[in-house]
Design a protein around this motif. Structure first.
Motif, PDB file in Angstrom:
ATOM      1  N   GLY A 252      45.263 -50.138  12.376  1.00  0.00           N
ATOM      2  CA  GLY A 252      44.761 -50.487  13.697  1.00  0.00           C
ATOM      3  C   GLY A 252      43.347 -49.996  13.928  1.00  0.00           C
ATOM      4  O   GLY A 252      42.760 -49.304  13.108  1.00  0.00           O
ATOM      5  N   VAL A 253      42.802 -50.378  15.080  1.00  0.00           N
ATOM      6  CA  VAL A 253      41.474 -49.947  15.513  1.00  0.00           C
ATOM      7  C   VAL A 253      41.643 -49.263  16.864  1.00  0.00           C
ATOM      8  O   VAL A 253      42.303 -49.793  17.759  1.00  0.00           O
ATOM      9  CB  VAL A 253      40.512 -51.155  15.662  1.00  0.00           C
ATOM     10  CG1 VAL A 253      39.205 -50.733  16.302  1.00  0.00           C
ATOM     11  CG2 VAL A 253      40.276 -51.812  14.322  1.00  0.00           C
ATOM     12  N   THR A 254      41.058 -48.075  16.998  1.00  0.00           N
ATOM     13  CA  THR A 254      41.096 -47.343  18.266  1.00  0.00           C
ATOM     14  C   THR A 254      39.673 -47.124  18.744  1.00  0.00           C
ATOM     15  O   THR A 254      38.827 -46.646  17.984  1.00  0.00           O
ATOM     16  CB  THR A 254      41.802 -45.980  18.099  1.00  0.00           C
ATOM     17  OG1 THR A 254      43.139 -46.200  17.665  1.00  0.00           O
ATOM     18  CG2 THR A 254      41.825 -45.216  19.414  1.00  0.00           C
ATOM     19  N   ASN A 255      39.418 -47.488  19.987  1.00  0.00           N
ATOM     20  CA  ASN A 255      38.113 -47.265  20.597  1.00  0.00           C
ATOM     21  C   ASN A 255      38.308 -46.316  21.769  1.00  0.00           C
ATOM     22  O   ASN A 255      38.989 -46.656  22.734  1.00  0.00           O
ATOM     23  CB  ASN A 255      37.503 -48.588  21.050  1.00  0.00           C
ATOM     24  CG  ASN A 255      36.055 -48.439  21.487  1.00  0.00           C
ATOM     25  OD1 ASN A 255      35.464 -47.368  21.385  1.00  0.00           O
ATOM     26  ND2 ASN A 255      35.477 -49.522  21.966  1.00  0.00           N
ATOM     27  N   THR A 256      37.697 -45.120  21.683  1.00  0.00           N
ATOM     28  CA  THR A 256      37.838 -44.134  22.745  1.00  0.00           C
ATOM     29  C   THR A 256      36.575 -43.983  23.587  1.00  0.00           C
ATOM     30  O   THR A 256      36.611 -43.331  24.621  1.00  0.00           O
ATOM     31  CB  THR A 256      38.211 -42.758  22.163  1.00  0.00           C
ATOM     32  OG1 THR A 256      37.197 -42.365  21.244  1.00  0.00           O
ATOM     33  CG2 THR A 256      39.559 -42.813  21.458  1.00  0.00           C
ATOM     34  N   ALA A 257      35.479 -44.566  23.129  1.00  0.00           N
ATOM     35  CA  ALA A 257      34.224 -44.510  23.882  1.00  0.00           C
ATOM     36  C   ALA A 257      33.281 -45.554  23.313  1.00  0.00           C
ATOM     37  O   ALA A 257      33.397 -45.951  22.168  1.00  0.00           O
ATOM     38  CB  ALA A 257      33.584 -43.125  23.775  1.00  0.00           C
ATOM     39  N   GLY A 258      32.355 -46.002  24.124  1.00  0.00           N
ATOM     40  CA  GLY A 258      31.389 -46.979  23.648  1.00  0.00           C
ATOM     41  C   GLY A 258      31.945 -48.387  23.677  1.00  0.00           C
ATOM     42  O   GLY A 258      33.007 -48.650  24.228  1.00  0.00           O
ATOM     43  N   THR A 259      31.212 -49.299  23.057  1.00  0.00           N
ATOM     44  CA  THR A 259      31.552 -50.716  23.109  1.00  0.00           C
ATOM     45  C   THR A 259      31.597 -51.304  21.714  1.00  0.00           C
ATOM     46  O   THR A 259      30.689 -51.086  20.918  1.00  0.00           O
ATOM     47  CB  THR A 259      30.512 -51.493  23.946  1.00  0.00           C
ATOM     48  OG1 THR A 259      30.514 -50.967  25.270  1.00  0.00           O
ATOM     49  CG2 THR A 259      30.826 -52.978  23.988  1.00  0.00           C
ATOM     50  N   ILE A 260      32.668 -52.035  21.428  1.00  0.00           N
ATOM     51  CA  ILE A 260      32.749 -52.838  20.215  1.00  0.00           C
ATOM     52  C   ILE A 260      32.327 -54.245  20.609  1.00  0.00           C
ATOM     53  O   ILE A 260      32.883 -54.826  21.538  1.00  0.00           O
ATOM     54  CB  ILE A 260      34.172 -52.868  19.637  1.00  0.00           C
ATOM     55  CG1 ILE A 260      34.609 -51.464  19.211  1.00  0.00           C
ATOM     56  CG2 ILE A 260      34.243 -53.841  18.455  1.00  0.00           C
ATOM     57  CD1 ILE A 260      36.057 -51.392  18.779  1.00  0.00           C
ATOM     58  N   THR A 261      31.339 -54.787  19.914  1.00  0.00           N
ATOM     59  CA  THR A 261      30.831 -56.115  20.222  1.00  0.00           C
ATOM     60  C   THR A 261      31.256 -57.094  19.139  1.00  0.00           C
ATOM     61  O   THR A 261      31.077 -56.836  17.959  1.00  0.00           O
ATOM     62  CB  THR A 261      29.298 -56.091  20.333  1.00  0.00           C
ATOM     63  OG1 THR A 261      28.929 -55.142  21.337  1.00  0.00           O
ATOM     64  CG2 THR A 261      28.752 -57.451  20.716  1.00  0.00           C
ATOM     65  N   LEU A 262      31.838 -58.209  19.559  1.00  0.00           N
ATOM     66  CA  LEU A 262      32.286 -59.263  18.646  1.00  0.00           C
ATOM     67  C   LEU A 262      31.391 -60.473  18.787  1.00  0.00           C
ATOM     68  O   LEU A 262      30.938 -60.786  19.879  1.00  0.00           O
ATOM     69  CB  LEU A 262      33.713 -59.696  18.985  1.00  0.00           C
ATOM     70  CG  LEU A 262      34.791 -58.635  18.987  1.00  0.00           C
ATOM     71  CD1 LEU A 262      36.090 -59.236  19.495  1.00  0.00           C
ATOM     72  CD2 LEU A 262      34.970 -58.062  17.613  1.00  0.00           C
ATOM     73  N   GLU A 263      31.190 -61.184  17.685  1.00  0.00           N
ATOM     74  CA  GLU A 263      30.508 -62.470  17.770  1.00  0.00           C
ATOM     75  C   GLU A 263      31.552 -63.583  17.841  1.00  0.00           C
ATOM     76  O   GLU A 263      31.964 -63.970  18.909  1.00  0.00           O
ATOM     77  CB  GLU A 263      29.560 -62.665  16.592  1.00  0.00           C
ATOM     78  CG  GLU A 263      28.189 -62.130  16.852  1.00  0.00           C
ATOM     79  CD  GLU A 263      27.180 -62.597  15.828  1.00  0.00           C
ATOM     80  OE1 GLU A 263      27.525 -63.372  14.929  1.00  0.00           O
ATOM     81  OE2 GLU A 263      26.031 -62.168  15.938  1.00  0.00           O
ATOM     82  N   ASP A 264      32.005 -64.053  16.681  1.00  0.00           N
ATOM     83  CA  ASP A 264      32.919 -65.195  16.709  1.00  0.00           C
ATOM     84  C   ASP A 264      34.042 -65.060  15.681  1.00  0.00           C
ATOM     85  O   ASP A 264      34.572 -66.040  15.225  1.00  0.00           O
ATOM     86  CB  ASP A 264      32.150 -66.501  16.481  1.00  0.00           C
ATOM     87  CG  ASP A 264      31.452 -66.523  15.141  1.00  0.00           C
ATOM     88  OD1 ASP A 264      31.514 -65.531  14.403  1.00  0.00           O
ATOM     89  OD2 ASP A 264      30.832 -67.553  14.833  1.00  0.00           O
ATOM     90  N   GLN A 265      34.425 -63.837  15.343  1.00  0.00           N
ATOM     91  CA  GLN A 265      35.438 -63.640  14.316  1.00  0.00           C
ATOM     92  C   GLN A 265      36.735 -63.130  14.927  1.00  0.00           C
ATOM     93  O   GLN A 265      36.827 -61.994  15.372  1.00  0.00           O
ATOM     94  CB  GLN A 265      34.928 -62.654  13.261  1.00  0.00           C
ATOM     95  CG  GLN A 265      35.841 -62.471  12.089  1.00  0.00           C
ATOM     96  CD  GLN A 265      36.329 -63.771  11.495  1.00  0.00           C
ATOM     97  OE1 GLN A 265      37.468 -64.149  11.729  1.00  0.00           O
ATOM     98  NE2 GLN A 265      35.508 -64.467  10.741  1.00  0.00           N
ATOM     99  N   ALA A 266      37.758 -63.966  14.933  1.00  0.00           N
ATOM    100  CA  ALA A 266      39.042 -63.617  15.536  1.00  0.00           C
ATOM    101  C   ALA A 266      39.743 -62.500  14.782  1.00  0.00           C
ATOM    102  O   ALA A 266      40.562 -61.796  15.358  1.00  0.00           O
ATOM    103  CB  ALA A 266      39.935 -64.850  15.603  1.00  0.00           C
ATOM    104  N   ARG A 267      39.459 -62.305  13.510  1.00  0.00           N
ATOM    105  CA  ARG A 267      40.124 -61.266  12.714  1.00  0.00           C
ATOM    106  C   ARG A 267      39.241 -60.037  12.526  1.00  0.00           C
ATOM    107  O   ARG A 267      39.402 -59.284  11.583  1.00  0.00           O
ATOM    108  CB  ARG A 267      40.525 -61.818  11.353  1.00  0.00           C
ATOM    109  CG  ARG A 267      41.719 -62.710  11.410  1.00  0.00           C
ATOM    110  CD  ARG A 267      42.846 -61.960  12.006  1.00  0.00           C
ATOM    111  NE  ARG A 267      44.106 -62.348  11.420  1.00  0.00           N
ATOM    112  CZ  ARG A 267      45.250 -61.938  11.864  1.00  0.00           C
ATOM    113  NH1 ARG A 267      45.298 -61.123  12.883  1.00  0.00           N
ATOM    114  NH2 ARG A 267      46.360 -62.321  11.314  1.00  0.00           N
ATOM    115  N   ALA A 268      38.318 -59.782  13.434  1.00  0.00           N
ATOM    116  CA  ALA A 268      37.418 -58.642  13.308  1.00  0.00           C
ATOM    117  C   ALA A 268      38.171 -57.314  13.316  1.00  0.00           C
ATOM    118  O   ALA A 268      37.732 -56.341  12.732  1.00  0.00           O
ATOM    119  CB  ALA A 268      36.392 -58.662  14.432  1.00  0.00           C
TER     120      ALA A 268
END
Length: 91
Positions: A11-27
Protein backbone atom coordinates in the motif's frame (compact mmCIF):
# COMPACT_ATOMS: atom_id res chain seq x y z
CA UNK A 1 4.30 13.53 -9.15
CA UNK A 2 3.26 9.98 -10.05
CA UNK A 3 2.98 9.52 -13.79
CA UNK A 4 3.70 5.85 -14.46
CA UNK A 5 2.22 2.42 -13.93
CA UNK A 6 3.30 0.82 -10.64
CA UNK A 7 2.91 -2.92 -10.19
CA UNK A 8 3.89 -3.27 -6.53
CA UNK A 9 1.33 -4.90 -4.23
CA UNK A 10 2.04 -3.00 -1.02
CA UNK A 11 0.00 0.00 0.00
CA UNK A 12 0.78 3.71 -0.05
CA UNK A 13 0.43 5.89 3.05
CA UNK A 14 0.47 9.67 2.90
CA UNK A 15 0.75 11.41 6.27
CA UNK A 16 1.70 14.90 5.07
CA UNK A 17 2.10 16.80 1.84
CA UNK A 18 0.48 16.14 -1.51
CA UNK A 19 0.74 13.27 -3.96
CA UNK A 20 0.09 14.58 -7.46
CA UNK A 21 -1.21 12.30 -10.22
CA UNK A 22 -1.31 12.95 -13.93
CA UNK A 23 -3.24 10.28 -15.79
CA UNK A 24 -2.16 6.89 -14.43
CA UNK A 25 -4.89 4.90 -12.67
CA UNK A 26 -2.35 2.39 -11.29
CA UNK A 27 0.01 4.98 -9.78
CA UNK A 28 -0.59 3.53 -6.28
CA UNK A 29 0.01 -0.09 -7.28
CA UNK A 30 -2.67 -2.54 -6.16
CA UNK A 31 -2.59 -2.00 -2.38
CA UNK A 32 -4.58 0.29 -0.11
CA UNK A 33 -4.13 4.06 -0.27
CA UNK A 34 -4.10 5.36 3.31
CA UNK A 35 -4.59 9.09 3.85
CA UNK A 36 -3.60 10.25 7.33
CA UNK A 37 -3.29 13.98 6.81
CA UNK A 38 -1.90 13.79 3.28
CA UNK A 39 -3.62 14.99 0.12
CA UNK A 40 -4.07 13.66 -3.41
CA UNK A 41 -4.34 16.02 -6.39
CA UNK A 42 -5.10 15.18 -9.98
CA UNK A 43 -3.38 17.60 -12.36
CA UNK A 44 -4.43 19.16 -15.62
CA UNK A 45 -2.23 16.84 -17.65
CA UNK A 46 -5.03 14.36 -18.30
CA UNK A 47 -5.47 13.13 -21.83
CA UNK A 48 -8.14 15.26 -23.55
CA UNK A 49 -10.01 15.73 -20.29
CA UNK A 50 -10.68 12.01 -19.85
CA UNK A 51 -11.60 10.65 -16.43
CA UNK A 52 -8.98 9.22 -14.08
CA UNK A 53 -10.33 6.28 -12.08
CA UNK A 54 -8.53 4.98 -8.99
CA UNK A 55 -9.60 1.43 -8.10
CA UNK A 56 -7.55 1.05 -4.90
CA UNK A 57 -9.17 0.67 -1.51
CA UNK A 58 -8.89 3.96 0.39
CA UNK A 59 -8.48 4.22 4.16
CA UNK A 60 -8.91 7.71 5.62
CA UNK A 61 -7.49 8.10 9.12
CA UNK A 62 -6.77 11.85 9.23
CA UNK A 63 -7.84 15.13 7.64
CA UNK A 64 -7.18 14.80 3.91
CA UNK A 65 -8.15 16.45 0.63
CA UNK A 66 -8.84 14.93 -2.79
CA UNK A 67 -8.90 17.57 -5.48
CA UNK A 68 -8.62 18.30 -9.18
CA UNK A 69 -6.15 20.96 -10.23
CA UNK A 70 -7.43 20.95 -13.79
CA UNK A 71 -6.64 23.79 -16.14
CA UNK A 72 -9.37 23.47 -18.73
CA UNK A 73 -9.54 19.73 -19.46
CA UNK A 74 -12.39 19.04 -17.03
CA UNK A 75 -11.56 15.35 -16.51
CA UNK A 76 -13.33 13.62 -13.62
CA UNK A 77 -11.46 12.06 -10.68
CA UNK A 78 -13.27 8.79 -9.86
CA UNK A 79 -12.78 6.35 -6.98
CA UNK A 80 -14.34 2.89 -7.36
CA UNK A 81 -12.65 0.94 -4.56
CA UNK A 82 -14.08 0.63 -1.04
CA UNK A 83 -13.55 3.59 1.30
CA UNK A 84 -13.06 3.10 5.02
CA UNK A 85 -11.75 5.20 7.86
CA UNK A 86 -11.79 6.18 11.49
CA UNK A 87 -13.79 8.79 13.35
CA UNK A 88 -10.78 11.13 13.16
CA UNK A 89 -10.63 10.85 9.36
CA UNK A 90 -12.17 13.69 7.38
CA UNK A 91 -12.26 14.04 3.63
Amino acid sequence: MLTGLNTFTGGVTNTAGTITLEDQARAFGTGTLTLNGGNVTRTYASVNGSALTITNSINITGNSILQISDQGNNGNFNFTGPVSGTSSGNL
